[in-house]
Enzyme design. Structure first.
Site, PDB file in Angstrom:
ATOM      1  N   LYS A  54     168.169 140.269  32.614  1.00  0.00           N
ATOM      2  CA  LYS A  54     169.031 139.661  31.901  1.00  0.00           C
ATOM      3  C   LYS A  54     170.056 140.713  31.370  1.00  0.00           C
ATOM      4  O   LYS A  54     171.393 140.365  31.405  1.00  0.00           O
ATOM      5  CB  LYS A  54     168.407 139.092  30.783  1.00  0.00           C
ATOM      6  CG  LYS A  54     167.609 137.742  31.167  1.00  0.00           C
ATOM      7  CD  LYS A  54     166.542 137.260  30.212  1.00  0.00           C
ATOM      8  CE  LYS A  54     165.787 136.040  30.744  1.00  0.00           C
ATOM      9  NZ  LYS A  54     164.777 135.870  29.889  1.00  0.00           N
ATOM     10  N   GLN A  98     161.637 137.349  24.241  1.00  0.00           N
ATOM     11  CA  GLN A  98     161.104 137.179  25.445  1.00  0.00           C
ATOM     12  C   GLN A  98     159.620 136.546  25.232  1.00  0.00           C
ATOM     13  O   GLN A  98     158.699 137.069  24.638  1.00  0.00           O
ATOM     14  CB  GLN A  98     161.020 138.278  26.514  1.00  0.00           C
ATOM     15  CG  GLN A  98     160.372 138.386  27.703  1.00  0.00           C
ATOM     16  CD  GLN A  98     161.341 137.220  28.445  1.00  0.00           C
ATOM     17  OE1 GLN A  98     162.752 137.284  28.340  1.00  0.00           O
ATOM     18  NE2 GLN A  98     160.837 136.357  29.420  1.00  0.00           N
ATOM     19  N   ASP A 121     168.461 130.989  23.526  1.00  0.00           N
ATOM     20  CA  ASP A 121     167.362 130.516  24.465  1.00  0.00           C
ATOM     21  C   ASP A 121     167.150 128.914  24.220  1.00  0.00           C
ATOM     22  O   ASP A 121     166.531 128.511  24.757  1.00  0.00           O
ATOM     23  CB  ASP A 121     166.089 131.264  24.146  1.00  0.00           C
ATOM     24  CG  ASP A 121     165.602 132.135  25.644  1.00  0.00           C
ATOM     25  OD1 ASP A 121     166.297 131.978  26.409  1.00  0.00           O
ATOM     26  OD2 ASP A 121     164.724 132.796  25.384  1.00  0.00           O
TER      27      ASP A 121
END
Ligand code: NAP
Length: 294
Positions: A54, A98, A121
């Site tokens: 990312k 994450q 996200d």
């Protein structure tokens, strides 16, 4: 193979190029560089690989990305304090924690702490809640499910009234994909580990999205001829012929399904690249929201 290949790599590449151009335009207008902060807790090797990818993708399109790491034994308050600090940081437009978090941490509470405007996200309970409600729009849609929808769009398939089967009901893939398909007016069947007669249900699907995490689970004779198959699965299977000792396969038996489906995504090179491209799009959108141009 009879099915048309849905080339996620190429589609993602063009999305990344669009993001890069938009970032360049922002800079030429004197607007701030979009900024993404990532948070890893613990040392899950897969998480590290994903986060590294990312950051690299951000760098390629001119998005600022800053990594934060906390030890596996970090306390709930420590993780949430970091998120609050990032919420308050004007250089940071998107925050990505994450997942999965180490056992013992309350994931929902951490996700709840992320500012809605920075939830690139799309896993904040309010964003997911809005996704589930008719006539409401989340600020951000989770990257992998959104990538699945972009791939479907590229096939030109008519979603309205189509029979869509989603295999898997996880919070990060199956359930949000199902909600997006319902919003697009498909008739959706969600399958999971207790579903009876999976092959029979899948045979009715004009569109199949497989996100089950079992290598080559879906067989060719489960697929309706001409169906669109989106394979989200990424599974390692041993392969001694390769130097690294394994290869990646999806949740669908690609060779078999490719003889029956109308179009199919490969693994790798299908959904995977879309996930990162969509995260970049979401980060750009977060920067626009911060400018007051949602
Ligand atoms: P997950 O959380 O493990 O969920 C798997 C789902 O499959 C669950 O809903 C489970 O049902 C269902 N299931 C398990 N065994 C089944 C069976 N025998 N028959 C029918 N359903 C069954 O997995 P996930 O996080 O959604 O990930 C799914 C796959 O997508 C994995 O291979 C993962 O690596 C991949 N993935 C790829 C990307 C990408 O960017 N390409 C992103 C995320 C995930 P229950 O709910 O009943 O347990």
């Amino acid at each position: 193979m009879r099915a048309k290949l849905i080339d996620g790599k190429a589609i993602a590449e063009s999305l990344r190029e669009e993001v890069k151009q938009s970032v360049d335009e922002r800079l030429s207008k004197g607007l701030p560089v979009p900024g993404l902060a990532t948070v890893i807790v613990g040392d899950n090797p897969a998480s590290r690989v994903y986060v590294r990818m990312k950051h690299k993708a951000c760098e390629e399109v001119g998005i600022l990305s800053i990594g934060h790491e906390l030890p596996a034994n970090a306390k709930q308050a420590q993780v949430e304090d970091l998120v609050r600090k990032l919420n308050a940081d004007p250089k940071i437009h998107g925050i990505l924690v994450q997942l999965p978090l180490p056992a013992g941490l309350d994931e929902e509470s951490v996700l709840n702490t992320i500012s809605l405007q920075k939830d690139v996200d799309g896993f904040h309970p309010i964003n997911i809640g809005r996704l589930a409600q008719k006539g409401r729009e989340p600020l951000f849609v989770p990257a992998t499910p959104s990538g699945v929808m972009t791939l479907l769009e590229h096939t030109g398939v008519k979603l309205e009234g189509a029979n869509a089967v989603v295999l898997g009901r996880s919070n990060i893939v199956g359930m949000p994909v199902s909600l997006l398909l319902v919003s697009a007016n498909a008739t959706v069947t969600i399958c999971h580990s207790r579903t009876k007669d999976l092959p029979g249900i899948i045979r009715e699907a004009d569109i199949l999205v497989a996100a089950v995490g079992i290598p080559e689970y879906v067989k060719g004779d489960w697929i309706k001829p001409g169906a669109i198959v989106i394979d989200v699965g990424v599974n390692r299977v041993e392969d001694d012929t390769l130097k690294r000792g394994y290869r990646l396969v999806g949740d669908v038996d690609f060779e078999e399904a490719g003889e029956v489906a109308g179009a199919i995504t490969p693994v790798p090179g299908g959904v995977g690249p879309m996930t990162i491209a969509t995260l970049l799009q979401n980060t750009l959108r977060a920067a626009r929201l911060a400018d007051g141009n949602g």
